[in-house]
Design an enzyme around this catalytic site. Structure first.
Site, PDB file in Angstrom:
ATOM      1  N   HIS A  78       0.844  -0.921   0.136  1.00 55.37           N
ATOM      2  CA  HIS A  78      -0.087  -0.178   0.059  1.00 55.37           C
ATOM      3  C   HIS A  78       1.034   1.168   0.041  1.00 55.37           C
ATOM      4  CE1 HIS A  78      -4.234  -1.528   1.140  1.00 55.37           C
ATOM      5  NE2 HIS A  78      -3.658  -2.447   0.516  1.00 55.37           N
ATOM      6  N   GLU A  80       1.050   4.150   1.555  1.00 52.16           N
ATOM      7  CA  GLU A  80       1.484   4.658   2.684  1.00 52.16           C
ATOM      8  C   GLU A  80       2.346   3.928   3.651  1.00 52.16           C
ATOM      9  OE1 GLU A  80      -1.654   3.629   1.963  1.00 52.16           O
ATOM     10  OE2 GLU A  80      -3.218   4.877   2.890  1.00 52.16           O
ATOM     11  N   ARG A  85       8.953   3.288   3.714  1.00 49.97           N
ATOM     12  CA  ARG A  85       9.933   2.418   3.484  1.00 49.97           C
ATOM     13  C   ARG A  85      10.959   3.480   2.523  1.00 49.97           C
ATOM     14  NH1 ARG A  85      10.921  -2.642   4.338  1.00 49.97           N
ATOM     15  NH2 ARG A  85       9.549  -3.647   5.812  1.00 49.97           N
ATOM     16  N   CYS A 132      -6.739   2.656   4.512  1.00 49.10           N
ATOM     17  CA  CYS A 132      -7.826   1.756   4.511  1.00 49.10           C
ATOM     18  C   CYS A 132      -7.956   1.338   6.107  1.00 49.10           C
ATOM     19  CB  CYS A 132      -7.401   0.469   3.815  1.00 49.10           C
ATOM     20  SG  CYS A 132      -5.399  -0.197   4.198  1.00 49.10           S
ATOM     21  N   CYS A 224      -3.644   0.272   7.045  1.00 46.20           N
ATOM     22  CA  CYS A 224      -3.081   1.486   6.968  1.00 46.20           C
ATOM     23  C   CYS A 224      -3.376   2.388   8.284  1.00 46.20           C
ATOM     24  CB  CYS A 224      -3.069   2.066   5.807  1.00 46.20           C
ATOM     25  SG  CYS A 224      -2.246   1.395   4.350  1.00 46.20           S
ATOM     26  N   LYS A 366      16.917  -5.907  15.702  1.00 44.80           N
ATOM     27  CA  LYS A 366      15.845  -5.317  16.199  1.00 44.80           C
ATOM     28  C   LYS A 366      15.817  -5.171  17.587  1.00 44.80           C
ATOM     29  CE  LYS A 366      11.786  -6.304  14.040  1.00 44.80           C
ATOM     30  NZ  LYS A 366      10.626  -6.648  13.255  1.00 44.80           N
TER      31      LYS A 366
HETATM   32 ZN   LIG Z   1      -3.834   1.064   3.018  1.00 46.26          ZN
END
Ligand SMILES: [Zn+2]
Length: 399
Positions: A78, A80, A85, A132, A224, A366
């Site tokens: 998507h 967004e 990234r 979304c 999102c 991480k």
């Molecule tokens: Zn989305």
């Protein structure tokens, strides 16, 4: 404030228009356009990352392919998510610039040799349509009922899901609002409340975390609305970069014009549903709209994406990358992990003294972001407890 939103939208639309046709929708296809804008102390605005995209890969695509296990593929494309990234790429470029003794647009080094942001810097996110998931669920303003003649004045009381119909003779009557906008994102299975899928306003519940729809098979990617809500609390830089730089927050979200939008649903979707009653995030709809968004002529989602970020280094080209089936990109987990380790090498600060980079897994790395992880764990035990974690085997790759 509206002027500001329009300027931001215009910067994204202008840049998009200048890019080649590669990766753009065909005549009957639509896509979503997102951009991140840097605002400097002198109020100048610069677009630093741009992306388009509509697709998300399903769970079965993800588990059956070796390539995912090496972090080489993106499941969520998507706009967004891709623009964040691309923005990470931009941040690494800026750090590299700084560590190479050039003047970075956004970073500087303090007395303790730590990287910090210049004073007066802020970042703003544009997206051509409402994200979304939860933000997309709200009452439709246009609805038609044959039995109400147009001479009647309608007033809608959206909070209670009722409309008040006031006729010319001042007689008031109440009736149920007909319908809400819907989202393809499904409630996470472990959420207490699930969509009843009843007709009209009772189709969805609001509040739960949702996963994106895939092509006929469920995905592991959160909507999102959920992801932006997470970035709003933890910063958009993600866990690896949080080891090197302070959290980077988005200050304003600008939604493109001419699409369903509700400020109330945006506020709910991005922070109010997580007990974050006050929030510094500003939300505005611009009057400018993206002309390749979904409409009656553009009915099919465009399968390809455009990913672009500003590269400041002289002699290096500013480039747009056409995404080829989600592979070999500069923004995959693997590519960003590689850049992270190279940056650590160059930085040589005690904060990122990582030994055996060849053997360290992405997941282990991480876990180095102690502050980020502990904040995320707190959030997960509180508001985000149904957030599903990515399967471990997709995160244990080494370079
Ligand atoms: Zn989305």
């Amino acid at each position: 404030m509206e002027d500001f939103a329009d300027q931001i939208a215009q910067l994204c639309l202008e840049k998009y228009n200048k890019l080649s046709k590669n990766g753009k929708p065909l005549e009957k296809e639509w896509t979503v356009l997102s951009g991140i804008i840097l605002k400097k102390k002198d109020s100048s605005l610069n677009l630093v990352a741009l992306a388009t995209g509509t697709k998300c890969l399903g769970k079965s695509d993800l588990l059956n392919t070796k390539i995912y296990e090496q972090g080489c593929r993106l499941n969520d494309s998507h706009a967004e998510v891709l623009v964040r990234r691309a923005f990470l790429r931009y941040l690494y470029e800026q750090i590299d610039f700084l560590l190479s003794d050039f003047k970075s647009d956004i970073f500087t080094i303090d007395d303790k040799k730590k990287i910090k942001l210049h004073d007066g810097i802020s970042f703003h996110l544009f997206t051509s349509q409402t994200p979304c998931g939860d933000c997309s669920i709200f009452l439709k303003k246009e609805f038609y009922e044959d039995d109400i003649p147009p001479t009647k004045i309608r007033k809608c009381d959206y909070n209670n899901g009722m409309e008040i119909v006031e006729s010319n003779n001042n007689r008031k009557e109440k009736r149920l609002i007909k319908d809400i906008y819907r989202t393809g994102a499904k409630c996470v299975k472990s959420e207490k409340y699930q969509d009843p899928h009843l007709p009209g306003i009772n189709y969805h519940v609001v509040g739960p975390l949702r996963t994106k729809p895939g092509r006929g098979n469920p995905t592991l990617s959160l909507s999102c609305s959920d992801k932006i809500a997470k970035w709003n609390l933890l910063g958009v830089q993600g866990s690896l970069l949080s080891i090197l730089i302070p959290p980077i927050k988005i200050e304003t979200i600008i939604v493109g014009g001419n699409c369903p939008f509700s400020l109330e649903a945006m506020e709910r979707g991005l922070y109010k549903r997580f007990n974050e009653k006050t929030c510094e995030l500003k939300i505005i709809q611009s009057k400018f709209s993206f002309n390749q968004q979904k409409n009656s002529e553009r009915k099919h989602p465009c399968p390809s994406s455009i990913i672009w970020c500003a590269v400041a280094v002289e002699g290096r080209k500013q480039g747009a990358t056409k995404k080829k089936k989600g592979s070999n990109l500069l923004i995959t987990r693997r590519a960003l992990f590689e850049t992270f380790l190279q940056t650590c090498d160059k930085y040589q600060h005690s904060d990122c003294n990582i030994r055996h980079p060849k053997r360290i897994t992405y997941l282990d790395c991480k876990m180095w972001s102690k502050n980020y992880q502990s904040l995320w764990n707190t959030l997960k035990s509180d508001s985000f407890h149904t957030w599903p974690s990515k399967p471990i085997h997709l995160q244990t790759f080494v370079l």
